[in-house]
Design a protein around this motif. Structure first.
Motif, PDB file in Angstrom:
ATOM      1  N   LYS A  81      42.454  25.640  40.972  1.00  0.00           N
ATOM      2  CA  LYS A  81      42.541  27.011  41.481  1.00  0.00           C
ATOM      3  C   LYS A  81      43.535  27.083  42.628  1.00  0.00           C
ATOM      4  O   LYS A  81      43.452  26.327  43.597  1.00  0.00           O
ATOM      5  CB  LYS A  81      41.179  27.512  41.952  1.00  0.00           C
ATOM      6  CG  LYS A  81      41.230  28.956  42.458  1.00  0.00           C
ATOM      7  CD  LYS A  81      39.878  29.468  42.915  1.00  0.00           C
ATOM      8  CE  LYS A  81      39.981  30.906  43.407  1.00  0.00           C
ATOM      9  NZ  LYS A  81      38.676  31.433  43.881  1.00  0.00           N
ATOM     10  N   SER A 104      45.216  29.817  45.457  1.00  0.00           N
ATOM     11  CA  SER A 104      44.941  31.132  46.042  1.00  0.00           C
ATOM     12  C   SER A 104      45.758  31.343  47.304  1.00  0.00           C
ATOM     13  O   SER A 104      46.003  30.420  48.086  1.00  0.00           O
ATOM     14  CB  SER A 104      43.449  31.283  46.357  1.00  0.00           C
ATOM     15  OG  SER A 104      43.003  30.286  47.248  1.00  0.00           O
ATOM     16  N   GLU A 119      45.443  34.075  50.387  1.00  0.00           N
ATOM     17  CA  GLU A 119      44.538  35.079  50.927  1.00  0.00           C
ATOM     18  C   GLU A 119      45.224  35.901  52.019  1.00  0.00           C
ATOM     19  O   GLU A 119      46.247  35.503  52.575  1.00  0.00           O
ATOM     20  CB  GLU A 119      43.291  34.400  51.496  1.00  0.00           C
ATOM     21  CG  GLU A 119      42.518  33.594  50.463  1.00  0.00           C
ATOM     22  CD  GLU A 119      41.347  32.848  51.072  1.00  0.00           C
ATOM     23  OE1 GLU A 119      41.259  32.828  52.314  1.00  0.00           O
ATOM     24  OE2 GLU A 119      40.533  32.296  50.311  1.00  0.00           O
ATOM     25  N   GLU A 145      44.079  39.394  47.621  1.00  0.00           N
ATOM     26  CA  GLU A 145      44.261  37.971  47.341  1.00  0.00           C
ATOM     27  C   GLU A 145      44.968  37.770  46.009  1.00  0.00           C
ATOM     28  O   GLU A 145      44.748  38.522  45.064  1.00  0.00           O
ATOM     29  CB  GLU A 145      42.899  37.270  47.292  1.00  0.00           C
ATOM     30  CG  GLU A 145      42.972  35.777  46.960  1.00  0.00           C
ATOM     31  CD  GLU A 145      41.599  35.149  46.867  1.00  0.00           C
ATOM     32  OE1 GLU A 145      41.532  33.935  46.590  1.00  0.00           O
ATOM     33  OE2 GLU A 145      40.600  35.860  47.058  1.00  0.00           O
ATOM     34  N   SER A 180      44.927  35.062  43.223  1.00  0.00           N
ATOM     35  CA  SER A 180      44.120  33.931  42.781  1.00  0.00           C
ATOM     36  C   SER A 180      44.503  33.559  41.356  1.00  0.00           C
ATOM     37  O   SER A 180      44.502  34.414  40.461  1.00  0.00           O
ATOM     38  CB  SER A 180      42.631  34.293  42.849  1.00  0.00           C
ATOM     39  OG  SER A 180      41.833  33.252  42.341  1.00  0.00           O
ATOM     40  N   SER A 189      43.966  30.380  38.311  1.00  0.00           N
ATOM     41  CA  SER A 189      43.164  29.206  37.989  1.00  0.00           C
ATOM     42  C   SER A 189      43.403  28.764  36.559  1.00  0.00           C
ATOM     43  O   SER A 189      43.883  29.530  35.715  1.00  0.00           O
ATOM     44  CB  SER A 189      41.673  29.495  38.195  1.00  0.00           C
ATOM     45  OG  SER A 189      41.228  30.511  37.310  1.00  0.00           O
ATOM     46  N   GLN A 200      44.459  34.849  36.117  1.00  0.00           N
ATOM     47  CA  GLN A 200      45.119  35.266  37.349  1.00  0.00           C
ATOM     48  C   GLN A 200      44.593  36.627  37.770  1.00  0.00           C
ATOM     49  O   GLN A 200      44.365  37.510  36.940  1.00  0.00           O
ATOM     50  CB  GLN A 200      46.641  35.334  37.184  1.00  0.00           C
ATOM     51  CG  GLN A 200      47.367  35.674  38.486  1.00  0.00           C
ATOM     52  CD  GLN A 200      48.871  35.521  38.414  1.00  0.00           C
ATOM     53  OE1 GLN A 200      49.399  35.120  37.377  1.00  0.00           O
ATOM     54  NE2 GLN A 200      49.556  35.819  39.497  1.00  0.00           N
TER      55      GLN A 200
END
Length: 340
Positions: A113, A115, A117, A150, A152, A154, A192
């Protein structure tokens, strides 16, 4: 926070907040780019030559044929992207586990993952285009943000690998030549989430290797081993489909390479690794690892620059640290592995 790190954070936040509608439209160019950072302390520290390293806890990402055989394991990793822990621009987390299934077959699962933020969200200033925002500073939303969001991304992997043994009789070379042929395949789901937009896709990676015990060729090579490896990612051109209807493709990459390891009677090990991602810029990657006692020292040069690492092993556990030197700054990671 130093000025250069602050400028990276401001630059990255601005780029994502302004560009993210455009990135969605051009998803194929940026889809799953975070996976190029790699995973695994050892795999990254030796110049990102993970596609030729046998027995790695992150082989689901590098080469599904080279998992850890005959033992269960669990692995966890935390990575600070462009900065140090506690003050990085982004984070990358990895977890994996392996289970032997019998009949020389193993199962490996992995999760990665990435990310970013605290990306500022700015108000809609006008029905401007991307070109307008580039030309006119007042369209870029540099005022007080209305909130934050955010980015993100993965990837979830499930990999299967099996080893085959071949016995050849080339009488001109040796009486019997024993070879090991590991093959593997990994199925993955990419996801995503970027502000209000979401996307997902599915892909397949495959790999194979040829392991040769050099002791069959002479006494002087008794403890030497040569491994030749091949990996092809995204066999079916993984498609990342957004809820808006935009579709991006992840370009396939073919990796080939070799690793030579030599063990001494005193328990030390020397490993040399070479990997080339065909058609990619940056040239071949090279890596070196030296293990003595409970410590392993690693160094290499890959696509993104120099890297080094240190792994400490005790009984069935190991703990490692790796650092990559990249254009936007350092990428640091720590990992822990438990086998039983």
């Amino acid at each position: 926070m130093c000025r250069s790190r602050l400028s990276w954070r401001v630059g990255l936040s601005f780029a994502i907040s302004v560009l993210h509608p455009t990135l969605l439209a051009a998803g194929g160019k940026y889809a799953a780019e975070y996976l190029r950072l790699g995973a695994g302390v050892e795999a990254v520290a030796v110049g990102a030559c993970g596609s030729v390293l046998p027995g790695g806890p992150t082989s689901f990402l590098w080469n599904p044929a080279l998992g850890l055989w005959g033992r269960r394991f669990a692995y966890f990793e935390e990575c600070a992207v462009f900065g140090s822990f506690g003050s990085s621009l982004a984070s990358l987390r990895t977890a994996s586990a392996g289970l032997p299934l019998g009949f020389a077959t193993s199962l490996q699962m992995g999760y990665v993952k990435f990310s970013v933020e605290g990306i500022p969200r700015y108000p809609e200033l006008a029905p401007t285009t991307f070109g307008d925002r580039l030309r006119e500073a007042t369209h870029r939303g540099l005022g007080e943000p209305l909130g934050r969001f955010e980015d993100s991304e993965s990837a979830l992997y499930v990999g299967l690998a099996r080893r085959f043994h071949l016995a050849l009789r080339p009488s001109w070379l040796v009486d019997e030549l024993s070879l090991e042929l590991p093959v593997g395949v990994a199925f993955k789901r990419l996801s995503q989430s970027l502000d209000l937009w979401k996307a997902h896709g599915y892909g397949i990676d495959a790999g194979a290797a040829l392991r040769i015990g050099l002791g069959q060729f002479g006494e002087g090579l008794r403890n030497g081993e040569l491994l030749l490896a091949w990996r092809r990612s995204d066999l079916t051109r993984t498609r990342l489909t957004w809820e808006t209807g935009m579709v991006g493709e992840v370009e396939p990459v073919t990796s080939v390479g070799a690793a030579y390891s030599l063990r001494s009677r005193k328990g030390t090990r020397l490993l040399l690794a070479l990997q080339d991602d065909l058609g990619e810029s940056g040239g071949p990657r090279v890596g070196l690892a030296y293990r003595t006692g409970h410590l392993e020292f690693l160094a290499g040069r890959g696509e993104n620059g120099w890297s080094f690492g240190l792994v400490f092993s005790v009984r069935s556990a190991s703990f490692g640290y790796a650092r990559q030197i990249m254009a936007l700054g350092a990428v640091e990671r720590v990992g822990a592995e438990l086998t039983w």
